[in-house]
Every structure is written in structure tokens, then in C-alpha cells.
Design a protein around this motif. Structure first.
Motif, mmCIF file in Angstrom:
data_model
loop_
_atom_site.group_PDB
_atom_site.id
_atom_site.type_symbol
_atom_site.label_atom_id
_atom_site.label_comp_id
_atom_site.label_asym_id
_atom_site.label_seq_id
_atom_site.Cartn_x
_atom_site.Cartn_y
_atom_site.Cartn_z
ATOM 1 N N GLU A 509 0.858 -1.177 0.000
ATOM 2 C CA GLU A 509 0.000 0.000 0.000
ATOM 3 C C GLU A 509 0.896 1.230 0.000
ATOM 4 O O GLU A 509 1.663 1.465 0.932
ATOM 5 C CB GLU A 509 -0.909 0.026 1.231
ATOM 6 C CG GLU A 509 -1.875 1.213 1.218
ATOM 7 C CD GLU A 509 -2.799 1.216 2.414
ATOM 8 O OE1 GLU A 509 -3.032 0.131 2.984
ATOM 9 O OE2 GLU A 509 -3.271 2.305 2.786
ATOM 10 N N VAL A 510 0.810 2.024 -1.085
ATOM 11 C CA VAL A 510 1.743 3.124 -1.302
ATOM 12 C C VAL A 510 0.978 4.400 -1.617
ATOM 13 O O VAL A 510 0.018 4.387 -2.395
ATOM 14 C CB VAL A 510 2.705 2.801 -2.470
ATOM 15 C CG1 VAL A 510 3.714 3.917 -2.660
ATOM 16 C CG2 VAL A 510 3.428 1.481 -2.223
ATOM 17 N N ASP A 511 1.396 5.515 -1.007
ATOM 18 C CA ASP A 511 0.811 6.828 -1.289
ATOM 19 C C ASP A 511 1.865 7.757 -1.871
ATOM 20 O O ASP A 511 3.053 7.652 -1.547
ATOM 21 C CB ASP A 511 0.245 7.467 -0.004
ATOM 22 C CG ASP A 511 -1.033 6.793 0.446
ATOM 23 O OD1 ASP A 511 -1.377 6.933 1.636
ATOM 24 O OD2 ASP A 511 -1.678 6.127 -0.379
ATOM 25 N N ASP A 512 1.411 8.684 -2.703
ATOM 26 C CA ASP A 512 2.296 9.675 -3.310
ATOM 27 C C ASP A 512 2.609 10.759 -2.285
ATOM 28 O O ASP A 512 1.702 11.377 -1.731
ATOM 29 C CB ASP A 512 1.603 10.270 -4.549
ATOM 30 C CG ASP A 512 2.502 11.236 -5.303
ATOM 31 O OD1 ASP A 512 2.022 11.834 -6.275
ATOM 32 O OD2 ASP A 512 3.676 11.415 -4.901
ATOM 33 N N PHE A 513 3.902 11.023 -2.057
ATOM 34 C CA PHE A 513 4.317 12.061 -1.125
ATOM 35 C C PHE A 513 4.896 13.271 -1.850
ATOM 36 O O PHE A 513 5.258 14.260 -1.234
ATOM 37 C CB PHE A 513 5.357 11.484 -0.151
ATOM 38 C CG PHE A 513 5.632 12.352 1.045
ATOM 39 C CD1 PHE A 513 6.886 12.902 1.253
ATOM 40 C CD2 PHE A 513 4.629 12.626 1.961
ATOM 41 C CE1 PHE A 513 7.138 13.701 2.359
ATOM 42 C CE2 PHE A 513 4.875 13.422 3.061
ATOM 43 C CZ PHE A 513 6.135 13.972 3.265
ATOM 44 N N GLY A 514 4.992 13.174 -3.211
ATOM 45 C CA GLY A 514 5.532 14.271 -4.001
ATOM 46 C C GLY A 514 7.044 14.317 -3.990
ATOM 47 O O GLY A 514 7.712 13.655 -3.184
#
Length: 617
Positions: A509-514
Motif C-alpha cells: 500500500e503506497v501513497d504519493d508524497f511528491g
């Protein structure tokens, strides 16, 4: 600023001119190189829609004199070559005088420039090679070039462009390499309004490497430098233990120019010989400086291929600089021992703890039951061969394995089925396998019939997990208590963002942090106790290299998960676990090689042994 002249025919014909605008990245490369030649200390690159619709490069260089602006867009107009002899000592990145002419012929170009000390700047617009606007304007010192609607007047060439994301990735790769080769320049890259690259411009190569390639890559490097026969080599190379399966981590720069050169590459890899596994390749950021008169950069239209007048001198300089760095900087890896985890036994668990430990892994439709031989920590099915904790302290060296001693050492074992469907369940009496022992805490030795088998427990376990993942097409996700941020390269970052659903399916599970950074919030359950940051960096690298169909990319992830989750060579295992693993390996027809291609077992026939001892002829 030097005078801009239109080259005489006799000089222009000596330049191996060619079409320089193949895609948006070609435009960015040419404009940035011209900016660097103008003495900049700060460059900002902005693109939209992969650069096809909009590209902007802003620099703080010397600017262009007003009267010289239209001349700059003529073919073979350059300030870097005046006479024929100048071709033998090119010190600049650009020199052909084709870039602006070629770019303006297939796009809509707007140039805004002002020299330091001029009261007003100049705005010049040219579309498809035709001048539209030439006027004064107020602006900062330096030059800004905006390119819109690439190939608007040559639609046939548009069909050869890839998707916006792919074209944007190529541009990002170009900007990254420019930032690496010129750490004295502060480079900024904005993609679809998002800032992705920001380097400090402090002149330190290690700072540029850290900003562009990330902490994980930078932490694997050692400094390399040397000089031989006038050839200066400086940069960073990876430690042999961190070599990669491909050459994608190799960056070579010659006199500040990104190049592809087999001489430099061969010297690098020759220096690593006998220090790295076969099939692995070193990563590096190497800058080579030579006398411009000894190198021909006029070989390829894109100026990425070069020829040396003395190839051996370059080879030797690179070889000895790298070899010395390996001998002095590479050390035996330091092992940091972690305290062994504490496991709660059944009689010390609360009802809620017992429920949370067992229920998530119960198969749907099956009766929930767990049987114990010893105190146990339940692992997910993907890693259902549970081995004794290999990170036990030195105090727990194996005494005689009586049941009492096993309990005292808190050895973790469980009676489980080893990745076998219920219909394929193997009873111990069905396969006649006798455990002989284990060699080097790595190879299980068993007897079956008239043969003795040596089984690599890591390779075999890895294959079992890999096959189970392929069969189920699903990996359970375990939420991390403390999410982990991972810095990636532009290409890795975009590949990860695009493959969000694929990663979730495989248990990440991965989220974009910029800013080329992602947050890993969940991982496959089998990896909870592993080095998550390093593992995910490897997953991202594989995704960036494999743009094939979904099943191929998914298997790449399964491969990485299986490798990291499998029992490691050198870890101690109980006799019951050795026997269980051996039975699975010797009973299945799909476990001959690990996912890397290495064999998982070797067989020695009784007859061969008897020949060796002279019992038979």
C-alpha cells in the motif's frame, strides 16, 4: 557575449549534422546545453503533457544581444566555432548551431532574453521557422525559451511519440543526468505543476547524487578518483556487494557531457572483476576529464558518442581509479544484530490478542483451528514454512535438541502444510525421506531411496513461495505501525505511481508524497520484519525497467517478495522443518530451480558413492 556568426559552407559541411529533434527530450537537452554554455548557475525546466504541448527552460546566464537574436535561429549559427581549427578543441556542450533552427522549424518558440546591464530585454516569437514577433520587453537577466505544440506542422512525426508519461520520463532522465554532471548548477524540474528535482548547486557531487538518485543509492557508494597520463577521473562507484542485475545505474560524463562509451564502461567492469557475482553490474557516477584535442565529439548528432585518440590511456585511468577505490573503500559488511522478538504463548495471550493473531490467516470456509507443538508466532500463508528465528543471540547456540531444551530456547516452530493445496497434502508416511543433517547451515542433506540429495533451503523455499503467489495471484497486506518514506529516481517514481493497483494487489500500500518520494503504509505480510525501504527500492527499480504486460510485472514483484521472505542461507532450522521442506521439494515437479535460475537440489546416486569408495567398478 561572443559574436554570433553564420558558418561558412566549408566549415558547415565538415560537421556531421543531423536531425536533432526526435522527441521533447531532444529539445530540452539542446536548450539546457546552450544554457550551460552561457555560464548559468541556476536552471529551471518546466514541462506539461510530457513536453509535447509545453516546455520552458529559464536560466540566469549571460543572455543574448538584441541584434543577435534572429541570427541565433539560423541554421549553423553559433558563437562557439569561428574557424575550422576550432573543431579540434571543442570545450562547449553545444557547437553545431543547429539546435534553435531545428526546434523552431517544428514548433512554436518564444524566446525572452536580457543581458546584464541592458535596460530592456527582447521577446522573439518564431513558429514553424517563420518570424512572428520581435519586440522589447521587461524581464530578468538571462534567457527563457518556451516551446509549444511540438511537431504541430509535421503531424506524421507525432505518431512516433509515446504517451505523455513516457515522454516525460525521458525528459526527467535527461534533467537528472544534467544535474549529476554539473553539481555547481542549481537545477529545478517541474512536471505538470509538481516540483520533482531540486539540487543545491553547491558544487559537491555527493549532494547532487543524494538529491537526484536518493539516499538508498547514495549510501551504497564509495569515492573514486585518480589521474593518469593527463586523464582525470573522479566520482563515486558502488560497493561490490551492491552491484545490480543491469547497467541502468551507470552514469558517465566526459568533460561535463553525458556520453555512452564502451572504453569507459569496459574499464569500470574490468576493475570489478573477481569482486562481483557473474551477471551483476556496478553502478557509478563517473566524470572523466581529458584534453579536448584528444577526443572527437563530432561523431553523433546527439553528441552522446565520442572517440578518443588514445583509448588505452582513458581505459587505464578509469580502471586504476576504480580498482584503488574498491581496494581501499570496500569493507566487509557490518552486521547489526537485532534483539530477538518476543513471542507470547497461548496461555499468556488475551482473547483479543489470540483473535487478532489467528483469524486474519484462516482460509475462507475453513474451520478456525490452530495446533501447537511449542510457543508459536503465526505467520501468513505465503511464508508458511516457519523456521527457528535465525537472529537468536550467540548465547543460544544449539545444545542437544530435546523437547525441554527447545522450549527453553523459545524456538519458533509450527506444524503446517508447506504451500500445498489440501488435495495435494503429503503425509509423512507417503514419502520415504530420511534426514541426514545440514551442511553450513545452508544445505539440507537427506536420503531418498538409493540417492542422497543436497537441498539449498533458501532457493527451494523462495521457489515454493513464488509458486504459491503466482497460483493465488494475491498477497496479504500488513499495515505498518510507522509508515516509511522512500526517495526514488524520476523514472522509478512515475512507474510506482502508475502501478498503484498492481502494487496493492501484490500486498504493497503506497501513497504519493511528491518530490519523487512515496510513503509505504503497508507491505506483504511476509516482509514485516525485513528491510522495507531497501526492498521497495528494488521493487520500484524492477517496475521502471519492465513496462510489459501486467502478469510479467506482477511476477517481478512476487519474485522480490519471495526472495526476501524466504529463509536465508545460514539461518538455523529445526529437524522437523528441514524434513518438511525436503519432502515438498522432492515431491513436486515445479521446484527444480529458484526464480533466479539456480538449482535447488543436487542428487548423488548410491552407485556413484560406491564407485568412489571402490566397492564397485
Amino acid at each position: 557575449m561572443p559574436q554570433i556568426n553564420v558558418l561558412p559552407k566549408n566549415i558547415a559541411e565538415k560537421i556531421a549534422a543531423g536531425e536533432v529533434v526526435e522527441r521533447p527530450a531532444s529539445v530540452i537537452k539542446e536548450i539546457i546545453e546552450n544554457a550551460i554554455d552561457a555560464g548559468v548557475t541556476d536552471i529551471t525546466v518546466e514541462i506539461r503533457s510530457g513536453g509535447i504541448l509545453y516546455m520552458r527552460v529559464t536560466d540566469n546566464g549571460c543572455g543574448i544581444e538584441r541584434e543577435q537574436v534572429p541570427t541565433a535561429f539560423l541554421r549553423h549559427a553559433t558563437s562557439k566555432i569561428v574557424k575550422e581549427d576550432d573543431l579540434d578543441a571543442i570545450n562547449t556542450l553545444g557547437f553545431r548551431g543547429e539546435a534553435l533552427a531545428a526546434i523552431s522549424a517544428v514548433s512554436k518558440v518564444e524566446l525572452i532574453t536580457r543581458r546584464e546591464g541592458d535596460e530592456a530585454g527582447t521577446r522573439y516569437v518564431i513558429e514553424g521557422g517563420e518570424e512572428k514577433t520581435f519586440e522589447e520587453i521587461g524581464c530578468e537577466a538571462g534567457t527563457t525559451i518556451i516551446v509549444r505544440d511540438l511537431f504541430f506542422n509535421t503531424p506524421a512525426r507525432m505518431k512516433f511519440l509515446k504517451k505523455d508519461t513516457s515522454e516525460g520520463n525521458v525528459i526527467a532522465d535527461i534533467v537528472e543526468k544534467i544535474a549529476l554532471s554539473h553539481p555547481e548548477i542549481s537545477v529545478h524540474f517541474i512536471r505538470d505543476y509538481k516540483p520533482l528535482i531540486n539540487t543545491s548547486g553547491d558544487g559537491k557531487m555527493e549532494s547532487a547524487i543524494y538529491s537526484v538518485l536518493g539516499r538508498e543509492f547514495a549510501s551504497t557508494l564509495i569515492k573514486a578518483e585518480g589521474e593518469l597520463k593527463g586523464v582525470v577521473v573522479e566520482g563515486f562507484i558502488c560497493k561490490p556487494v551492491h552491484c545490480r542485475p543491469k547497467r541502468t545505474g551507470q552514469y558517465f560524463f566526459l568533460n561535463g557531457r553525458l556520453v555512452r562509451n564502451t572504453t569507459i564502461m569496459s574499464a569500470l567492469e574490468a576493475a570489478y572483476k573477481n569482486s562481483v557475482m557473474v551477471g551483476k553490474f556496478p553502478a557509478c557516477v563517473l566524470c572523466v576529464t581529458v584534453n579536448p584535442a584528444t577526443v572527437d565529439v563530432n561523431v553523433h548528432p546527439a553528441k552522446t558518442e565520442v572517440r578518443f585518440s588514445d583509448e588505452k590511456a582513458v581505459f587505464d585511468a578509469v580502471y586504476f581509479a576504480v580498482k584503488n577505490a574498491i581496494n581501499q573503500g570496500d569493507q566487509r559488511p557490518q552486521i547489526t544484530m537485532k534483539a530477538p522478538p518476543s513471542y507470547k504463548t497461548f496461555d499468556k495471550m488475551t482473547a483479543e490478542e489470540y483473535k487478532q493473531s489467528v483469524i486474519p490467516y484462516a482460509k475462507e470456509g475453513e474451520k478456525e483451528k490452530v495446533s501447537f507443538e511449542y510457543p508459536v508466532h503465526i505467520e501468513p500463508p505465503v511464508n508458511s514454512i516457519v523456521f527457528e528465528n535465525a537472529r537468536l543471540s550467540e548465547k543460544s547456540r544449539e545444545p542437544e535438541k530435546t523437547e525441554e531444551n527447545v522450549k527453553k530456547q523459545n524456538i519458533v516452530t509450527e506444524t503446517v502444510d508447506v504451500n500445498i493445496e489440501p488435495t495435494e497434502k503429503i503425509e509423512e508416511d507417503e514419502i520415504d525421506v530420511i534426514l541426514i543433517g545440514e551442511a553450513f547451515a545452508t544445505y539440507i542433506v537427506v536420503q531418498k531411496g538409493d540417492s542422497i540429495f543436497f537441498i539449498d533451503k533458501h532457493a527451494s523455499h523462495e521457489r515454493i513461495i513464488f509458486e504459491q503467489l503466482k497460483k493465488t495471484q494475491k498477497s496479504e497486506c500488513q499495515q505498518l505501525l510507522l509508515p516509511i518514506t522512500v526517495k526514488l529516481s524520476s523514472q522509478q517514481y512515475n512507474s510506482v505511481i502508475e502501478a498503484g493497483e498492481l502494487l496493492l494487489k501484490s500486498g504493497f500500500e503506497v501513497d504519493d508524497f511528491g518530490n519523487n518520494t512515496v510513503i509505504v503504509r503497508g507491505v506483504p505480510s511476509a516482509l514485516v520484519d525485513e528491510d522495507i525501504s531497501g526492498i521497495f527500492y528494488e521493487v520500484a527499480e524492477n517496475l521502471s525497467l519492465n513496462s510489459g504486460v501486467e502478469i510479467e510485472r506482477l511476477e517481478d514483484i512476487y519474485h522480490t517478495v519471495a526472495c526476501k521472505a524466504a529463509i536465508k542461507a545460514g539461518y538455523r532450522t529445526s529437524d522437523a522443518e528441514k524434513l518438511k521442506l525436503a519432502k515438498v521439494v522432492l515431491s513436486r515437479d515445479d521446484i527444480f530451480y529458484c526464480p533466479h535460475g539456480r538449482p535447488v537440489a543436487f542428487e548423488i546416486k548410491k552407485r556413484e558413492l560406491e564407485k568412489q569408495f571402490g566397492r564397485i567398478q
